[in-house]
Scaffold this active site. Structure first.
Site, PDB file in Angstrom:
ATOM      1  N   ASN A  25       3.037   4.720 -10.623  1.00 36.80           N
ATOM      2  CA  ASN A  25       1.799   4.596 -11.371  1.00 36.80           C
ATOM      3  C   ASN A  25       0.561   4.422 -10.501  1.00 36.80           C
ATOM      4  OD1 ASN A  25       0.069   3.723 -13.803  1.00 36.80           O
ATOM      5  ND2 ASN A  25       0.072   1.867 -12.529  1.00 36.80           N
ATOM      6  N   ASP A  41       0.871  -1.172   0.000  1.00 37.70           N
ATOM      7  CA  ASP A  41       0.000   0.000   0.000  1.00 37.70           C
ATOM      8  C   ASP A  41       0.908   1.222   0.000  1.00 37.70           C
ATOM      9  OD1 ASP A  41      -1.680   2.127   0.489  1.00 37.70           O
ATOM     10  OD2 ASP A  41      -2.658   1.247   2.240  1.00 37.70           O
ATOM     11  N   VAL A  42       0.997   1.914  -1.136  1.00 36.84           N
ATOM     12  CA  VAL A  42       1.972   3.001  -1.256  1.00 36.84           C
ATOM     13  C   VAL A  42       1.652   4.189  -0.358  1.00 36.84           C
ATOM     14  CG1 VAL A  42       2.619   2.339  -3.601  1.00 36.84           C
ATOM     15  CG2 VAL A  42       0.815   4.052  -3.251  1.00 36.84           C
ATOM     16  N   TYR A  86      -8.822  14.282  -7.580  1.00 33.90           N
ATOM     17  CA  TYR A  86      -7.935  13.684  -8.581  1.00 33.90           C
ATOM     18  C   TYR A  86      -7.140  14.754  -9.317  1.00 33.90           C
ATOM     19  CZ  TYR A  86      -6.471  10.811 -12.552  1.00 33.90           C
ATOM     20  OH  TYR A  86      -5.729  10.153 -13.505  1.00 33.90           O
ATOM     21  N   LYS A 131      -2.959  15.476  -9.541  1.00 33.15           N
ATOM     22  CA  LYS A 131      -2.209  15.420 -10.786  1.00 33.15           C
ATOM     23  C   LYS A 131      -1.498  16.745 -11.079  1.00 33.15           C
ATOM     24  CE  LYS A 131      -3.002  11.144 -11.503  1.00 33.15           C
ATOM     25  NZ  LYS A 131      -1.898  10.162 -11.344  1.00 33.15           N
TER      26      LYS A 131
END
Length: 267
Positions: A103, A76-77, A172, A176
């Site tokens: 990613n 789990d990053v 989101y 980004k």
């Protein structure tokens, strides 16, 4: 098509050790398979052991050349301790890291207006997309700085949303846009250590996560419209090209998108 000559071969680095996050599906899986197909050894990171094992099985079935292999490591990053354990495994198993493809990510709840977005949903998207990317980049930076020979490459998965948002995508889109700043900082801070960093901004690659795009998604004018998609293999080929450059060269930003998607002129 331009032929590959001896000069190309001399300047292209040999495949090394790569780590792909979100490697259990979609873009991550496609990139992992492209890398193993080119001879890289790939560490597969993601939350689901089952999907990582499936990626590893597909790589094996494809008959990766040379010593290319995969190593699934469920991670789990967004968890700093899990990321530390992941990179400790890389260090102990291989002694170095030549490429990180950052990613792993999530869209979060779709179609939720900004004023109704729950705090927990906001945090989940930021923790995965931005904090997770930072944690992996930081750990890769340390390893690449200290290894011999020194250096490596980090490629971050940005998005078309790093440039222009879709409706009701505040979490989101924020991550980004933040990814672009992270990429630039990594590029600058990595210079003394031969660490190159670039970003690939992707638009409408055909994956399970973008299946809704074919059926129709909200547009800036309030309408709902189906959008064209592209083969995810086109993304994987682009990442592979970025990865195979010598460290003296870097693709800082690349945009790969379905040609006819409503991005240029969006809104």
């Amino acid at each position: 098509m331009r032929k590959t000559d001896s000069t190309d071969q001399e300047h292209r680095p040999a495949p090394g050790i790569a780590l792909v996050t979100g490697a259990g599906s979609g873009i991550g899986r496609a990139v992992a398979l492209a890398l193993t197909g080119a001879g890289w050894t790939v560490v597969l990171a993601g939350r689901s052991p089952g999907t990582l094992d499936e990626t590893a099985a597909r790589a094996a079935a494809a008959g990766a050349p040379g010593t290319a292999a995969t190593l699934p490591v469920p991670t789990d990053v967004s968890d700093p301790q899990a990321v530390d354990a992941l990179f400790a495994t890389v260090r102990e198993r291989y002694g170095r890291l030549d490429l990180l493809f950052n990613n792993a990510g999530t869209f979060g709840p779709g179609g939720v207006p900004l004023d109704e977005l729950p705090y927990a949903a906001w945090r989940r998207v930021l923790d995965t997309n931005l904090t997770g990317t930072f944690l992996c980049a930081q750990a890769a930076f340390r390893l690449m700085r200290d290894q011999d020979p020194q250096g490596g490459r980090i490629i971050n998965n940005g998005s078309i949303s790093a440039h222009a948002p879709r409706p009701d995508s505040v979490a989101y889109t924020t991550t980004k846009h933040g990814m672009t700043g992270l990429t630039k900082s990594l590029s600058l801070d990595g210079r003394p250590y031969r660490i190159a960093c670039g970003q690939i901004d992707i638009g409408n690659a055909s994956t399970d996560m973008t299946e809704q795009t074919r059926r129709g998604v909200p547009q800036a004018n309030g309408e709902r419209m189906a959008e064209p998609v592209m083969d995810v293999a086109d993304v994987a080929r682009t990442v592979l090209h970025m990865a195979e450059l010598p460290l003296e060269a870097n693709i800082q930003f690349a945009t790969v998108m379905a040609t006819a998607m409503p991005y240029i002129g969006r809104g």
